[in-house]
Design an enzyme around this catalytic site. Structure first.
Site, PDB file in Angstrom:
ATOM      1  N   CYS A 199       0.820  -1.221   0.000  1.00 50.50           N
ATOM      2  CA  CYS A 199       0.000   0.000   0.000  1.00 50.50           C
ATOM      3  C   CYS A 199       0.846   1.260   0.000  1.00 50.50           C
ATOM      4  CB  CYS A 199      -0.875   0.049   1.248  1.00 50.50           C
ATOM      5  SG  CYS A 199      -2.148  -1.176   1.344  1.00 50.50           S
ATOM      6  N   ARG A 240      -5.412   6.561  -3.717  1.00 50.33           N
ATOM      7  CA  ARG A 240      -5.871   5.192  -3.984  1.00 50.33           C
ATOM      8  C   ARG A 240      -6.274   4.495  -2.685  1.00 50.33           C
ATOM      9  NH1 ARG A 240      -2.886   0.579  -3.691  1.00 50.33           N
ATOM     10  NH2 ARG A 240      -3.439  -1.186  -5.034  1.00 50.33           N
TER      11      ARG A 240
END
Length: 343
Positions: A199, A240
């Site tokens: 991530c 995102r």
């Protein structure tokens, strides 16, 4: 694609949990594959071999460098093949599954070209070696890994707060303060997400860092390109994470048609559909667009990276492309990268 240990690359870009108790998503059989000594060994063997090939070339032993790099590419392809079961069965990511499947034949073809004398591929091999050098500290040094994950989680949470959501952060299934503590009784799906290493955008950073580090260019231009790429990746990646982190618990994609499609044909759990759509389809597709855009910006600052990119295009298409001529930057062509007509 950057080389990473199996455990890191296997992790979804945002871990998924029930908002109450943590639920392991990886079945025991897949966990055994992902955490097996063989898979980790393949990753290490590949990157060490790539680094060794770069050193051999530096010392002028080009033929030995080609042979070692060719072997490294084969191991690299086998490594990605071992990731296919996870990407298909658990992550349920068509894009990553296809890429992992394609990695072995493409890597084997690269090895074949190296054995056949295409020495220009040593530059691409060196780029992969640098990608590994950038990625490995984040993967292997606990303090670096913790800082990346928890900093990304904190900044993602701040972004959620700007949009009116403040779930708080608690410890996730991975042991870091990275889980968004949404109340399951208040959300649509009862699910939440937590931040994992992928991530943080470290994989994309490693790709561009490796490309930039592998070529010969003035340090000032290389640092400018690297700083720009890292900054853009970090900001886009936070957006995102915020998108996925909100879409999953609040069920942004729980429409009947999508739920029926993914549960029937992908074997997805109904309350996981919003996560899969936001993460595996929308975010991953947009990531490809973003990578192309960042590549364009990097090329503007360091045109020398066109040399390994030309070889990537040749591997994918079997056609020689002269990107230096096409972009009118012939003066930036490395001495070891002849034009397509000369190859």
């Amino acid at each position: 694609m950057p080389l990473a240990s199996a455990a890191a690359d296997a992790a979804p870009a945002a871990g998924l949990e029930f908002a109450g108790d943590a639920v392991a998503l990886t079945p025991p059989s897949l966990s055994a594959i992902l955490n097996s000594p063989l898979t980790d060994a393949l990753a290490w063997i590949a990157i060490v071999a790539f680094m060794g090939a770069a050193l051999l070339q530096w010392y002028g032993n080009v033929d030995s460098a080609r042979l070692l790099a060719g072997g490294a590419w084969v191991v690299f392809g086998v490594f990605w093949l071992t990731m296919v079961p996870y990407y298909f069965a658990d992550a349920q990511s068509p894009i990553k599954t296809l890429l992992a499947l394609a990695a072995l034949p493409l890597s084997a073809y690269t090895a074949y070209l190296l054995y056949g004398g295409r020495t220009s591929l040593l530059l691409l091999s060196k780029a992969v070696a640098f990608m590994g050098l950038i990625y490995l500290p984040a993967e292997t040094i606990p303090v670096v890994r913790t800082w990346l994950i928890e900093t990304t989680a904190a900044q993602t949470h701040y972004g959620m707060e700007l949009l009116g959501h403040s779930p708080g952060l608690i410890e996730g299934a991975n042991g870091y303060q990275s889980k968004f503590a949404f109340d399951p009784s208040e959300t649509v799906t009862g699910r939440t997400t937590y931040i994992v290493l992928s991530c943080t955008g470290i994989g994309s950073m490693a790709i561009f860092g490796g490309l930039i580090a592998s070529v010969t260019a003035p340090l000032k231009r290389k640092l400018s390109a690297f700083t720009m790429a890292i900054g853009v990746i970090w900001v886009l990646n936070l957006g995102r994470n915020i998108f996925i982190g909100l879409a999953s618990p609040w069920g942004w994609f729980q429409q009947e048609m999508l739920v029926s499609l993914l549960t029937t044909y992908m074997g997805a759990e109904p309350d996981r559909v919003s996560f899969l759509v936001s993460h595996n389809y929308i975010a991953q597709s947009l990531s490809i667009v973003a990578l192309l855009g960042i590549t364009y910006l990097v090329v503007k600052l360091v045109p020398e990276v066109l040399a390994p990119l030309e070889d990537v295009l040749y591997i994918l298409t079997g056609t020689e492309y002269d990107l230096f001529e096409a972009l009118d930057v012939e003066e930036r062509r490395p001495a070891y990268a002849p034009s397509a007509l000369e190859q």
